[in-house]
Design a protein around this motif. Structure first.
Motif, short mmCIF file in Angstrom:
data_model
loop_
_atom_site.label_atom_id
_atom_site.label_comp_id
_atom_site.label_asym_id
_atom_site.label_seq_id
_atom_site.Cartn_x
_atom_site.Cartn_y
_atom_site.Cartn_z
N SER A 111 0.66 -1.56 0.26
CA SER A 111 -0.24 0.32 0.04
C SER A 111 0.69 1.52 0.35
CB SER A 111 -0.95 -0.30 1.11
OG SER A 111 -1.23 1.27 1.77
N GLY A 112 0.63 1.82 -0.68
CA GLY A 112 1.74 3.36 -1.26
C GLY A 112 1.38 4.02 -0.29
N GLU A 114 5.91 -2.04 -14.02
CA GLU A 114 5.79 -1.46 -14.28
C GLU A 114 5.45 -0.10 -13.73
OE1 GLU A 114 6.06 -0.01 -19.26
OE2 GLU A 114 4.45 -0.81 -18.24
N TYR A 115 4.15 -0.32 -13.10
CA TYR A 115 4.03 1.18 -12.35
C TYR A 115 3.77 0.93 -11.23
CZ TYR A 115 0.15 -1.06 -13.92
OH TYR A 115 -1.44 -2.00 -14.15
N ASP A 175 6.91 -0.30 -3.52
CA ASP A 175 6.39 -0.01 -3.42
C ASP A 175 5.04 -1.39 -4.84
OD1 ASP A 175 2.84 -0.37 -2.95
OD2 ASP A 175 2.65 2.06 -3.72
N TYR A 189 -0.09 -8.40 -6.98
CA TYR A 189 -0.34 -9.36 -5.56
C TYR A 189 -0.02 -10.32 -5.41
CZ TYR A 189 -3.89 -5.43 -5.07
OH TYR A 189 -4.43 -3.63 -5.14
N ARG A 240 5.10 -3.61 4.87
CA ARG A 240 3.38 -3.81 5.06
C ARG A 240 2.78 -4.67 4.59
NH1 ARG A 240 0.05 -1.79 9.32
NH2 ARG A 240 -1.74 -1.93 8.45
#
Lengths: 707, 707
Positions: free
Chosen positions: B323-324, B358-359, B367, B372, B394
């Motif tokens: 989670s960012g 990639e993102y 992050d 998943y 986290r």
């Protein structure tokens, strides 16, 4: 309260259908119930959403046992919300379909847009166009969605939503991070603070943090908002939101992150957005309405106090303890958080003497150590103690607490003061007692530091709420009407012009004269009163100190003449062919040196700042900010916030400084920048000399910069 | 490590029989099982103490079903401990009886002695005499006793002891407050940190906090101590204890209260004892061995990390998040607590690219949002990342966590780096997962701020432990041998004599000359190099500035002459018949103005201090302290601690200051006061001017005060 702000107010959006939909289209609904596109349908079927569900999936007749449709237009009934669970590339078409189908809201889960930087630029452009073309109001993209805990309308995904013990309470969660939003809800729930609405903002392509918060503040079924904010440049909307929260008495308990270092770096890469300097956020939080917390458990603690409904009327707390050690810990925790522990009145002390044994302690804390079983008698005596706005009771736990609970509640019900009770709970036990206490608005805290922090923050909010009307009235009493200023041109105004602007608003500045060396050598008396500063005035020597062309604190005529000669010699040595306009002899102001300024921030609006100058301001950043205009109370608070504030009380044997005059300057300066925010970008008064009490202040230098 | 301390070391007491008694006499055992005198017997019968119990009650044949005796002497077998549960007035006789009966230890519960102030003075005197006469070593009075959780020897009372789930762990609790001691044990137990020994010190008529801690540190079954300290003047013993704790690698996790305001007032009334200034406690805690915490949950958190046994080798942590938002929160929490988040090496980044979509974001935090189920693959890649000494993960909770737990543990077992894992736990759930993780030394933290704080404190301790040997070696390298100083007389030494003392230890000072006005007016060249300070030297004018008899920063011969005349005029005007010794012309040192000092504290021993002078020191108390002698590393740390430290980097365009020279002065000064602590009470160097890097420092004023 008269409005003194030219804030850009966006029309508030009616989000009823989004927050409480009667029917939901799920675009891209999947049969894979662990995937993001499969979770929401599974979730709503599991938890029993009572509205209508319309899966859209062109490849299937039904999804998870529910009849499916090839596209939004094919759905035979109107839908309130479309949950768009397709991949980024398919989102624009999905939104256009929703527009065609007259679905007013869409929640877009997919990531891959602006938040990924360059990579998502093109996708974001297409998305923006689709939003505009379709007329659909959009939540997200890159969010975990919107959930209504009461109706189980979960246009969302995430593990925390599967918790069947979730019940709707008077709380809304609004978060710029989906993961943190879910955690906020889950932690609050564990603390007995129940959420009704959960909104994950995502990258805010359309509807944003402020839209959600404003709408939720207006709802009767919301008493407070738990919010998580990473980045924003919308300072004026943030301030407006805080004001609204204060007016309606519903705090926004806020976790603001991304303020420095790796956190800021991570926030930038998370949302791909710019953010303003934390200083201005802090100034915004001080305006009231927001309660800034540093972690989720603190957030839930403050929420618990708010929902308890017992608002303190002041900052004084009385502590009752059966353990001397706990008394000390609790007392220190409250003091660290801005509360005070005054002694009880003599009347109360007298009554206590009859109950507390000789070697107990009647003070604050009251230590009843040797008096077992008499705590409710003591509570009975102190509950109306006028010196105390709140009470903290440290109790033994378990059977002891159970025994005196009925008496305790009887007494507690007779007052609306906040009452905090702490004991060492055994995990899993005492929960019935805790529940009974909390039902009556009593705040249960196991740890001293936590109680201190939460009660301190809650009290700050309560005090601001209490002072809201009064502050409005005080703001209406301007110390000076709007003045006309000569603000032609652009850039920085000359020092004397700047000082004239200040003078129009009643802010005094030092006197100075420009003389030739010959004139000075011929002087028979002081041109301005001693001591003076002597500075060479030459357009070719901008940095006088480096050129040895300044003498400060010159105290007699002989010394003035020697100094004048010295600055000319210094200047000539430094720049032999320098043109010399003369020698400036300036009144040397004395007193405490301060810096006062005003800035018209493009995002947040005009504010004033004050600091004690020198290293305190420049190295320690010991500076205080408030948005303009400010009241004298605000200005006093600003000064009190300075770590170096003690300097104003008289440092190294100096007399106390004229604090009222500084307050007056801050108030006037705040009106100056408020009145002329269309033209003025920045004002620096540095230094402002503060003389002894009653003797006023004087600006030794001033600079007004036009926008 | 060579010992550089002349500390008064008390002989350590063998407390085996007190802590693990085979037989206990209960003097004043009562049939009322809810009273303090009835509780201990009831408790031990309930929880199954396996040793022998001998109630003493002259009015009964048996108490709570156990045969009773009329006094201690009548007990037919030797007892290891007497639990004295009679009222204050009866305590002295009870102790004398114990002495007669050869019982080596007594635990006295009753209050009513010195802790009640004047009221208990007489009782305390009698108690002291009885302790001396009887030879019995005493715990208390006014305590809740001593408990051994392993053997259930509970010479104590208190609700928390009835908790049947208590199990002995490697922890000792030592507390100056009985109530807080019980809470510490209970809260730690709830966190999975189990106590073996609980000792409540009471008013410490005989055995005290230090006796208990020293003995417990030496026990193999104790790995750390949880301690609560309200007041003490025994600074040297505190320092000695901290050193011992560091040497044996068993931290004393300490809650120190009573440091200010109402807390200090309450602590005073609770224990009736004086306490030293908090500053010196803080300096003691910095020596290592102690971990100072601010609340009980923090205490348990740090203990959990210590018992996990994974010690970091440095301050760098890598954060992995799904989670960012959580990434941002966690990163900020660690940075706030002195940890760093460097980026991974290019090698690691390269490997990550293949796994993180990639993102996602490959940095620190990493992050993995869109990936998943790949977290253990990422963990596998980063676990040996050389840039990171620790890892924080986290995770999603519940089923997700359960699924990847085996993989996670497999990877985690391959490293001894600290690993922290956080998720949002549902109360009552996930406990099995938590247990499994903690068994492997993984630290589970729900909240970012808590994790940051606990890991930061634990890392501080780990770093001090790591540097222990090295620091000892560095201390052995004195910069200068012990010098002989002329320290005859008493009180303050004259400035020039003081400067000579400094010079002997290699600390330079400014030059000055004393001249008559006539001599100055006749000068053809500078007596010391310009700029100079000009001061009237008169025994009748001690406060020169007030008499307008000082000119600073005089830069030329002409100005010197004008200044000399001016100070004479000023002095004469102020005190017309003042005797004038001459005019002192002093080299004006320039550079950053600092204050350096040394104090020989009667309780804690000699220490050095450093500050940046002026308001920073006097108003903001921005000062750093360390006990003498210090190493160059210590001195660097002292400077780094100053809030104004940035000034030394070059403020307002000044070049960076000669920090190494300041460090050298601090080290030398620390040896000076260390070597001469029998004679020197205090040394002030104010100001010390620090020139640009490589140019050294110079003391502009110095004062040595003899003891």
């Amino acid at each position: 309260m008269p409005s003194h702000n030219n804030m850009t107010t966006r029309t508030h959006v009616d989000l009823t259908k989004l927050l409480t939909p009667s029917s939901i289209a799920i675009i891209g609904a999947s049969t894979n119930t662990t995937s993001i596109s499969g979770q929401p349908l599974r979730l709503m079927l599991e938890v029993g959403y009572a509205g209508k569900l319309f899966p859209v999936n062109p490849r299937r007749e039904e999804v998870q046992g529910v009849k499916a449709y090839p596209n939004a237009q094919a759905i035979p009934e109107p839908c309130d919300v479309a949950l768009v669970a397709v991949s980024a590339a398919q989102v624009p078409q999905a939104l256009r379909d929703c527009g065609e189908a007259d679905i007013p809201f869409a929640v877009v889960l997919a990531g891959g847009f602006a938040e990924t930087g360059k990579l998502g630029e093109a996708a974001q452009k297409e998305l923006d166009a689709a939003i505009k073309d379709s007329g659909v109001r959009v939540v997200g993209p890159n969010c975990i969605g919107v959930a209504n805990i009461a109706t189980r309308a979960f246009c969302a995904f995430g593990g925390a939503l599967y918790d069947k013990s979730l019940e709707p309470g008077p709380v809304a969660v609004v978060s710029q991070s989906g993961g943190v939003g879910l955690s906020m809800m889950a932690h609050a729930h564990a603390r007995g603070v129940d959420t009704r609405y959960l909104v994950s903002c995502g990258n805010e392509a359309d509807l944003d943090f402020f839209d959600f918060c404003h709408t939720l503040l207006a709802q009767d079924d919301v008493q407070l908002i738990l919010a998580y904010l990473e980045s924003s440049l919308e300072g004026k909307r943030l301030r407006e939101l805080g004001k609204r929260a204060l007016e309606v008495g519903k705090p926004i308990i806020l976790l603001k992150v991304g303020n420095s270092g790796a956190g800021r770096r991570a926030a930038g890469s998370h949302t791909g957005k710019l953010t303003a300097d934390y200083t201005l956020f802090k100034a915004t939080f001080k305006e009231g309405g927001f309660v800034e917390v540093t972690d989720l458990h603190e957030m839930a603690d403050v929420a618990k106090l708010v929902l308890g409904g017992r608002y303190p009327k002041g900052r004084n707390i009385g502590v009752l303890t059966g353990s001397g050690g706990w008394g000390v810990m609790v007392a220190e925790a409250y003091e660290r958080n801005g509360l005070q522990l005054p002694l009880p009145t003599p009347e109360t002390a007298e009554k206590l003497k009859a109950v507390v044994a000789e070697y107990g302690s009647i003070g604050n804390p009251i230590d009843t150590t040797p008096v077992y079983g008499k705590q409710h008698t003591v509570l009975e005596i102190i509950v109306n103690e006028p010196n105390w706005d709140m009470l903290h009771v440290r109790s033994a736990g378990g059977p002891v607490l159970k025994e005196w609970l009925p008496n305790f509640l009887n007494v507690a019900k007779r007052t609306d003061k906040p009452i905090i009770i702490g004991w060492s709970p055994v995990p899993g036990l005492d929960l019935d007692i805790k529940h009974e206490l909390e039902k009556n608005g009593i705040y249960c805290a196991s740890f001293a530091a936590e109680a201190g922090r939460a009660v301190g923050l809650f009290t700050d909010f309560a005090m601001k709420r209490k002072q809201l009307l009064e502050r409005g009235q005080k703001l209406a009493q301007r110390p000076i009407a709007k003045q006309t200023l000569d603000l032609a041109g652009s850039g920085a105004l000359a020092e004397h012009v700047s000082k004239q602007c200040l003078a129009r608003y009643g802010i005094p500045a030092t006197k100075e004269v420009l003389l030739s060396l010959a004139a000075i050598l011929a002087l028979k008396e002081a041109p301005v009163s001693f001591p003076v500063a002597v500075k060479l005035a030459s357009p070719d020597i901008p940095h006088k100190t480096e050129a040895d062309a300044v003498r400060l604190n010159v105290k007699s005529l002989d010394e003035l003449k020697a100094a004048a000669q010295a600055v000319v010699n210094g200047g000539k040595k430094h720049t032999p062919d320098a043109r010399i306009d003369g020698i400036s002899v300036q009144e040397m102001a004395s007193g405490v040196e301060m810096i006062v300024g005003a800035v018209n921030d493009p995002h947040f609006g005009p504010y004033v700042m004050v600091g004690l100058g020198g290293v305190l301001t420049e190295v320690l950043h010991d500076v205080s900010h408030r948005f303009a205009p400010v009241t004298p109370d605000d200005a006093h608070d600003m000064l009190a916030e300075l770590k170096g504030a003690k300097i104003l009380e008289g440092y190294r044997g100096a007399p106390p400084a004229d604090v009222e005059a500084v307050v007056d300057v801050l108030v006037r300066l705040s009106w100056l920048i408020h009145d002329h925010q269309d033209r003025v970008g920045e004002i620096d008064v540095n230094p402002l000399f503060v003389r002894a009490k009653g003797k006023g202040v004087v600006a030794a230098d001033a600079l007004v910069v036009l926008r």
